[in-house]
Design a protein around this motif. Structure first.
Motif, short mmCIF file in Angstrom:
data_model
loop_
_atom_site.label_atom_id
_atom_site.label_comp_id
_atom_site.label_asym_id
_atom_site.label_seq_id
_atom_site.Cartn_x
_atom_site.Cartn_y
_atom_site.Cartn_z
N ASN A 113 0.93 -1.35 0.12
CA ASN A 113 0.00 -0.02 0.19
C ASN A 113 0.99 1.23 0.05
OD1 ASN A 113 -2.44 -1.46 -0.25
ND2 ASN A 113 -2.67 -1.26 2.18
N THR A 114 2.05 1.16 0.22
CA THR A 114 2.89 2.19 0.50
C THR A 114 3.44 2.78 -1.17
OG1 THR A 114 5.22 1.19 0.44
CG2 THR A 114 3.86 1.84 2.58
N LYS A 115 3.16 1.53 -2.11
CA LYS A 115 3.70 1.63 -3.30
C LYS A 115 2.41 1.86 -4.32
CE LYS A 115 8.27 -0.13 -2.83
NZ LYS A 115 9.24 -1.16 -3.44
N ASN A 116 1.22 1.76 -3.75
CA ASN A 116 -0.28 1.38 -4.51
C ASN A 116 0.03 0.31 -5.67
OD1 ASN A 116 -1.07 3.69 -3.09
ND2 ASN A 116 -1.53 4.87 -4.63
N THR A 117 0.52 -0.86 -5.14
CA THR A 117 0.82 -1.90 -6.18
C THR A 117 0.30 -3.06 -5.50
OG1 THR A 117 2.65 -0.65 -6.98
CG2 THR A 117 2.58 -2.82 -7.74
N VAL A 118 -0.14 -3.82 -6.42
CA VAL A 118 -0.48 -5.20 -6.04
C VAL A 118 0.28 -6.16 -6.90
CG1 VAL A 118 -2.56 -5.18 -7.68
CG2 VAL A 118 -2.33 -6.80 -5.73
N TYR A 119 0.71 -7.47 -6.48
CA TYR A 119 1.42 -8.38 -7.35
C TYR A 119 0.73 -9.62 -7.38
CZ TYR A 119 4.98 -4.71 -5.72
OH TYR A 119 5.46 -3.60 -5.77
N LEU A 120 1.01 -10.41 -8.34
CA LEU A 120 0.76 -11.65 -8.76
C LEU A 120 1.96 -12.49 -8.89
CD1 LEU A 120 -1.80 -13.71 -8.41
CD2 LEU A 120 -1.63 -13.61 -10.82
N GLN A 121 2.31 -13.38 -7.78
CA GLN A 121 3.67 -14.22 -8.23
C GLN A 121 3.15 -15.51 -8.96
OE1 GLN A 121 6.93 -13.41 -7.95
NE2 GLN A 121 7.14 -15.59 -8.87
N MET A 122 3.44 -15.85 -10.00
CA MET A 122 3.21 -17.10 -10.62
C MET A 122 4.18 -18.01 -10.57
SD MET A 122 0.45 -15.35 -13.51
CE MET A 122 1.78 -14.77 -14.42
N ASN A 123 4.18 -19.22 -10.23
CA ASN A 123 5.32 -20.30 -10.21
C ASN A 123 4.38 -21.55 -10.74
OD1 ASN A 123 6.86 -18.53 -8.75
ND2 ASN A 123 6.44 -19.30 -6.72
N SER A 124 5.43 -22.21 -11.18
CA SER A 124 5.05 -23.54 -12.06
C SER A 124 4.14 -23.54 -13.07
CB SER A 124 4.56 -24.57 -10.86
OG SER A 124 5.57 -24.76 -9.91
N LEU A 125 4.25 -22.17 -13.98
CA LEU A 125 3.47 -22.14 -14.91
C LEU A 125 2.92 -23.17 -15.78
CD1 LEU A 125 4.56 -18.31 -15.48
CD2 LEU A 125 1.95 -19.07 -15.00
N LYS A 126 1.78 -23.25 -16.23
CA LYS A 126 1.25 -24.37 -17.26
C LYS A 126 0.70 -23.79 -18.45
CE LYS A 126 -0.36 -26.94 -13.18
NZ LYS A 126 -1.43 -27.68 -12.64
N PRO A 127 0.55 -24.57 -19.67
CA PRO A 127 -0.15 -23.86 -20.69
C PRO A 127 -1.28 -23.26 -20.44
CG PRO A 127 1.31 -25.54 -21.36
CD PRO A 127 1.39 -25.58 -19.84
N GLY A 128 -2.10 -24.04 -19.88
CA GLY A 128 -3.31 -23.68 -19.19
C GLY A 128 -3.66 -22.38 -18.67
N ASP A 129 -2.40 -21.81 -18.34
CA ASP A 129 -2.37 -20.43 -17.56
C ASP A 129 -2.28 -19.31 -18.62
OD1 ASP A 129 -0.26 -22.02 -15.10
OD2 ASP A 129 -2.40 -21.49 -14.88
#
Length: 122
Positions: free
Chosen positions: A74-90
């Motif tokens: 909230n100090t950077k006004n940013t939200v993140y999505l860390q995505m690991n073990s990605l699959k073609p279906g993603d």
């Protein structure tokens, strides 16, 4: 008014990781819950993850649970999505969105970003 800009998408191979970012303008960012949704070609937009305004509560779709992690600064006004073990279906366009409360329902989100493409090759 909240403006959202996603970044961090790209082309990766199965098993790789990516971190998406969503930068928000406006002083009210910290009062909104944030969510990530995705839409693959020919499919409806689907819920991926959400986080409460404080960051104290997080929610995930079953399809990404254990692989994706949502967080916010909230100090950077940013939200993140860390995505690991990605699959073609993603593979999809990923959107961040802001809502009064964390929800898995797209219609409850008031503000949306323009989306960022994630492509996972096999």
């Amino acid at each position: 008014q909240v403006q959202l800009v996603e970044s961090g998408g790209g082309l990766v191979q199965a098993g790789d990781s990516l971190r998406l970012s969503c930068a928000a303008s406006g002083r009210v960012f910290r009062s909104y819950a944030m969510g990530w949704f995705r839409q693959a070609p020919g499919k409806e937009r689907e819920f991926v993850s959400a986080i409460s305004w404080s960051g104290g509560s997080t929610y995930y779709a079953d399809s990404v649970k254990g692989r994706f992690t949502i967080s916010r600064d909230n100090t950077k006004n940013t939200v993140y999505l860390q995505m690991n073990s990605l699959k073609p279906g993603d593979t999809a366009v990923y959107y961040c969105a802001a809502a009064p409360y964390a929800s898995d329902r797209a219609h409850e989100y008031e503000y949306w970003g323009q989306g960022t493409q994630v492509t996972v090759s096999s």
